[in-house]
Design an enzyme around this catalytic site. Structure first.
Site, PDB file in Angstrom:
ATOM      1  N   ASP A  60       0.663  -1.160   0.066  1.00 54.57           N
ATOM      2  CA  ASP A  60      -0.086  -0.098  -0.008  1.00 54.57           C
ATOM      3  C   ASP A  60       0.810   1.291  -0.075  1.00 54.57           C
ATOM      4  OD1 ASP A  60      -2.205  -1.695  -0.011  1.00 54.57           O
ATOM      5  OD2 ASP A  60      -2.627  -1.398   2.201  1.00 54.57           O
ATOM      6  N   LEU A 110     -35.757  -8.994 -18.832  1.00 53.38           N
ATOM      7  CA  LEU A 110     -35.844 -10.344 -19.037  1.00 53.38           C
ATOM      8  C   LEU A 110     -37.115 -10.882 -18.650  1.00 53.38           C
ATOM      9  CD1 LEU A 110     -32.211 -11.436 -17.978  1.00 53.38           C
ATOM     10  CD2 LEU A 110     -33.082 -11.029 -20.165  1.00 53.38           C
ATOM     11  N   GLU A 141     -25.258 -17.288 -15.833  1.00 52.38           N
ATOM     12  CA  GLU A 141     -24.884 -16.265 -14.889  1.00 52.38           C
ATOM     13  C   GLU A 141     -25.528 -16.050 -13.770  1.00 52.38           C
ATOM     14  OE1 GLU A 141     -24.143 -12.830 -17.565  1.00 52.38           O
ATOM     15  OE2 GLU A 141     -23.979 -14.135 -19.501  1.00 52.38           O
ATOM     16  N   LYS A 143     -27.350 -13.868 -11.138  1.00 51.96           N
ATOM     17  CA  LYS A 143     -28.051 -12.553 -11.408  1.00 51.96           C
ATOM     18  C   LYS A 143     -27.992 -11.747 -10.198  1.00 51.96           C
ATOM     19  CE  LYS A 143     -32.801 -11.022 -12.773  1.00 51.96           C
ATOM     20  NZ  LYS A 143     -32.885  -9.978 -11.309  1.00 51.96           N
ATOM     21  N   ARG A 164     -30.195   2.064 -16.282  1.00 47.17           N
ATOM     22  CA  ARG A 164     -31.175   1.303 -17.360  1.00 47.17           C
ATOM     23  C   ARG A 164     -32.293   2.404 -17.284  1.00 47.17           C
ATOM     24  NH1 ARG A 164     -32.687  -3.701 -18.354  1.00 47.17           N
ATOM     25  NH2 ARG A 164     -31.481  -4.750 -16.647  1.00 47.17           N
ATOM     26  N   LYS A 322     -28.424 -17.655 -21.058  1.00 51.45           N
ATOM     27  CA  LYS A 322     -28.717 -17.067 -22.365  1.00 51.45           C
ATOM     28  C   LYS A 322     -28.040 -18.154 -23.126  1.00 51.45           C
ATOM     29  CE  LYS A 322     -27.036 -12.651 -20.431  1.00 51.45           C
ATOM     30  NZ  LYS A 322     -26.285 -11.739 -20.587  1.00 51.45           N
ATOM     31  N   CYS A 443     -58.028   6.582  19.867  1.00 48.93           N
ATOM     32  CA  CYS A 443     -59.058   7.603  20.587  1.00 48.93           C
ATOM     33  C   CYS A 443     -60.064   6.830  21.205  1.00 48.93           C
ATOM     34  CB  CYS A 443     -59.543   8.464  19.421  1.00 48.93           C
ATOM     35  SG  CYS A 443     -60.663   7.349  18.173  1.00 48.93           S
ATOM     36  N   CYS A 458     -62.330   2.895  12.574  1.00 55.49           N
ATOM     37  CA  CYS A 458     -62.637   3.842  13.402  1.00 55.49           C
ATOM     38  C   CYS A 458     -63.213   5.016  12.651  1.00 55.49           C
ATOM     39  CB  CYS A 458     -61.296   4.419  13.880  1.00 55.49           C
ATOM     40  SG  CYS A 458     -61.648   5.764  15.142  1.00 55.49           S
ATOM     41  N   CYS A 463     -59.957  11.198  15.711  1.00 56.34           N
ATOM     42  CA  CYS A 463     -59.252  10.362  15.652  1.00 56.34           C
ATOM     43  C   CYS A 463     -57.743  10.882  15.499  1.00 56.34           C
ATOM     44  CB  CYS A 463     -59.319   9.016  15.117  1.00 56.34           C
ATOM     45  SG  CYS A 463     -57.925   7.649  15.391  1.00 56.34           S
TER      46      CYS A 463
END
Length: 705
Positions: A60, A110, A141, A143, A164, A322, A443, A458, A463
């Site tokens: 680092d 899809l 794949e 999802k 999207r 797919k 109430c 009610c 109220c």
């Protein structure tokens, strides 16, 4: 060590030697201009090793030394700063709003599969569409539960990132995406890449947040008394749509690519091969993606991940399947809103068992009394659930749900928790039968159950719980959209005696608000500005905001389209209201009775006198009907998400051309227009043999311009 890592290490040593040289600080502008691109390339390659490959090759401290040198050169020669510089990942100037951008090729949704049979049926349709005698390869794949984005690169440089959106138009989030370490600012990333970047390419994928990242983020938010995020997807969405990129830069967002949009390059002819090709440029692809020769192997893959999904450090809600060959994909083509060559296998709804500790009742804005389950906290789909709906008294008694029961809790659609029922075999005999209270918990007024309804109410006009819910509803985004008035303030203002009825909102003053505890002058000014703005909302928003029973957004818009003002609506007879398309007898009676009560007349008169708009806007008026053959006289039902026009616009089009739109499917329905995630209405249409249309088919029924 891979050759690419060895090459990167050699380039890094050369760069560090240059930085540590005695005369580095005095390098000329020309020398700096020659060195900066090398330094950027080395740093971006290390970011790829760290964020994407999880295989850093330097310490680092050495990375910090490189980026410190780059920042120093950019400060000395600001014009040398490049868009792909890693120093730009900290975020830029906050935006006022997101710019809308059009997708050159729509980001389609899809179709869904919920079982092995659904997957086989889809695969068989694909084989028939291809007229294939033998199985065709398929790629599966995971999802990812995140947000879809489209990344556009010109000459290798990231120039635009968009959400999207509705599939046709999204929001420009380039400033925020630049802060995500896993997304390359320039491609290819490797310093020894064997191929250059295409002139233009769009990479598509999912921005998400890891579970561990969410845990760390929520810990930081807790330290500052900020509200934690409920789940990784909400956290990713909230982080990606910040107007201040510096905030996004502090959030642990990640990215997986899943495909290619428009490109000038000759991409490989295969989904699996394309993902490897994108990886060569530096895009992270999900390592669990596999290519299979048969649908049975795909089904086994889906079923395995249904059980294994909690093993991952990120949320998945299914598997995307797919047809692998791009040529086959092109041959299969698309339906109105989804490709025929892909489908999303959705995991079963998440369920868990826990203890029902108590049943409490809440008072809604219309006085409806709703029972709610108090649960021993339980994790369902990555969310801690401690409360769930029980719907109504009949739901509880018909299922014999008792306090103390072990109950099954389901997050319907992975979102709304509900008690499904008790585990009777787990009973100990100490469970208690629940009964609906006879009086309002807020109430004390007697509760009533109206004929033909499952709910208790009610009916007291005084109220306090009803008014709090009404105030929150009135100020909501779909109603009067009062900025600064949320659920907490909807409780505080009535409890402080400042707002006892809706017109009191418009009588609030700055000094009174500013004197309240933890209510600074700026907060008071913002609230008063939001209240003032609400005076200019359309009539339909006011009608919806008043909380008239059975008047939702759609009914409010229909009423506003037929009456020029609130005064005209107040004079309407029940028969007149029933004659309005989409306003049934129950809603008509509710509206008619509401306007016949003195306190309601006082209410809307007071709002009008205080400047709140009670007149019809021109765009609310009922449009002239131009009948179209194929639509006129036909009854339509809309279901699911229509990505291009939306259901509201689709309904307007149908009605403008003489059709009728209803909310439920029956034998009288002529067409069901189905969009993404269409549910029971589509199933009912199929059962009854009713014609189902997509957006494209609906538009074909309209007359040509």
């Amino acid at each position: 060590m891979p050759e690419s890592a060895s090459t990167l290490l050699r380039a890094t040593r050369d760069a560090l030697a240059e930085i540590r040289s005695l005369f580095f600080a005095s390098r000329s502008e020309a020398e700096a201009a020659a060195f900066v691109p090398t330094l950027i390339g080395v740093l971006n390659a290390h970011a790829h090793q760290y964020y994407v490959l999880d295989a850093p090759v330097i310490a680092d401290g050495e990375y910090d030394e490189l980026i410190h040198a780059l920042r120093g050169l950019e400060e000395r020669f600001p014009h040398l700063q490049q868009p792909d510089s890693p120093t730009q990942r900290v975020g830029g100037t906050p935006l006022d709003a997101f710019e809308k951008v059009a997708h050159p090729v729509p980001l389609l949704s899809l179709s869904n599969a919920f079982s092995a049979d659904d997957l086989r049926a889809w695969y068989d349709r694909c084989l028939r569409g291809l007229d294939a005698a033998e199985p065709v390869p398929v790629t599966a794949e995971l999802k990812i539960d995140g947000l879809a984005v489209a990344l556009t690169y010109a000459d290798g440089q990231l120039v635009q990132a968009a959400t999207r959106g509705n599939g046709v138009q999204g929001e420009n989030i380039t400033h925020n995406v630049r802060t995500i370490g896993a997304i390359p600012l320039r491609i290819p990333v490797a310093v020894d890449a064997p191929m250059g970047a295409p002139e233009r390419i769009e990479a598509r994928g999912e921005v998400y947040m890891r579970k561990s990242g969410l845990e760390a983020l929520n810990a930081r938010l807790a330290e500052t008394d900020d509200k934690p995020f409920a789940n990784p997807r909400n956290a990713a969405a909230g982080s990606l749509r910040q107007l201040d990129p510096a905030i996004t830069a502090q959030r642990p967002l990640d990215f997986f690519c899943y495909g290619i949009g428009p490109t000038t390059a000759a991409a490989p002819d295969g989904q699996h091969a394309q993902l490897r090709w994108l990886s060569d440029f530096g895009f992270p692809a999900n390592p669990e993606t596999q290519r299979f020769a048969s649908i049975d192997e795909v089904i086994a893959f889906c079923e395995a991940w249904t059980e294994r999904r909690d093993d991952l450090d990120y949320e998945i809600d299914g598997v995307v399947v797919k047809i692998d060959r791009i040529a086959d994909q092109e041959a299969l083509g698309f339906i109105s809103n989804a490709p025929r060559w892909a489908i999303a296998y959705k995991f079963p709804a998440r369920e868990a068992t826990t203890t029902l500790l108590d049943i409490k009742v809440n008072v809604g804005r219309t006085g409806v009394i709703k029972p709610e389950a108090v649960l021993a906290p339980v994790q369902i789909g990555g969310v801690t659930v401690s409360q769930a709906t029980l719907h109504n008294e009949d739901y509880i008694t018909s299922r014999d749900i008792r306090i103390g029961d072990t109950v099954v809790v389901k997050r319907a659609g992975d979102v709304i928790p509900a008690v499904v029922g008790p585990v009777v075999a787990a009973r100990t005999g100490e469970e208690r039968v629940w009964s609906m209270p006879t009086h309002c918990p807020a109430c004390g007024s007697p509760l009533v159950r109206l004929p033909g309804e499952a709910d208790w109410y009610c009916i007291s006009n005084e109220c306090p719980a009803q008014f709090i819910r009404l105030l929150e509803h009135y100020a909501g985004r779909s109603a009067m959209d009062i900025d600064g008035l949320g659920s907490k303030l909807a409780i505080i203002l009535p409890e402080a005696g400042l707002v006892k009825e809706l017109p009191d909102l418009y009588r609030l003053d700055r000094d009174t608000l500013a004197a309240m505890e933890r209510f600074a002058e700026k907060k008071a000014d913002n609230l008063l500005a939001g209240i003032a703005d609400s005076k200019n909302r359309p009539l339909s928003r006011l009608l919806f905001g008043l909380g008239i029973r059975h008047v939702g957004k759609d009914a409010a818009e229909r009423l506003a389209a037929q009456f020029a003002s609130m005064a005209a609506l107040a004079e309407a007879e029940q028969e007149t209201l029933e004659a309005i398309d989409g306003i049934g007898p129950i809603t008509a009676l509710s509206v008619h009775d509401w306007f016949r009560r003195d306190q309601n007349t006082h209410l809307w008169h007071a709002l009008r006198d205080l400047g709140v708009n009670t007149e019809q806007w021109p765009e609310e008026a009922a449009a002239e009907v131009v009948e179209a053959e194929g639509i006129a006289g036909k009854t339509f039902v809309l279901t699911g998400t229509l990505p291009t026009m939306g259901r509201k616009d689709a309904a307007s089009l149908i009605k403008r051309h003489g059709g009728k739109v209803t909310g439920s499917v029956s034998k009288k329905t002529d067409y069901v227009v189905a969009g993404e995630n269409a549910g029971s209405k589509l199933m009912k249409a199929n059962e009854l043999g009713i014609a189902v249309l997509g957006e494209a088919e609906l538009l074909e029924l309209l007359p040509a311009d």
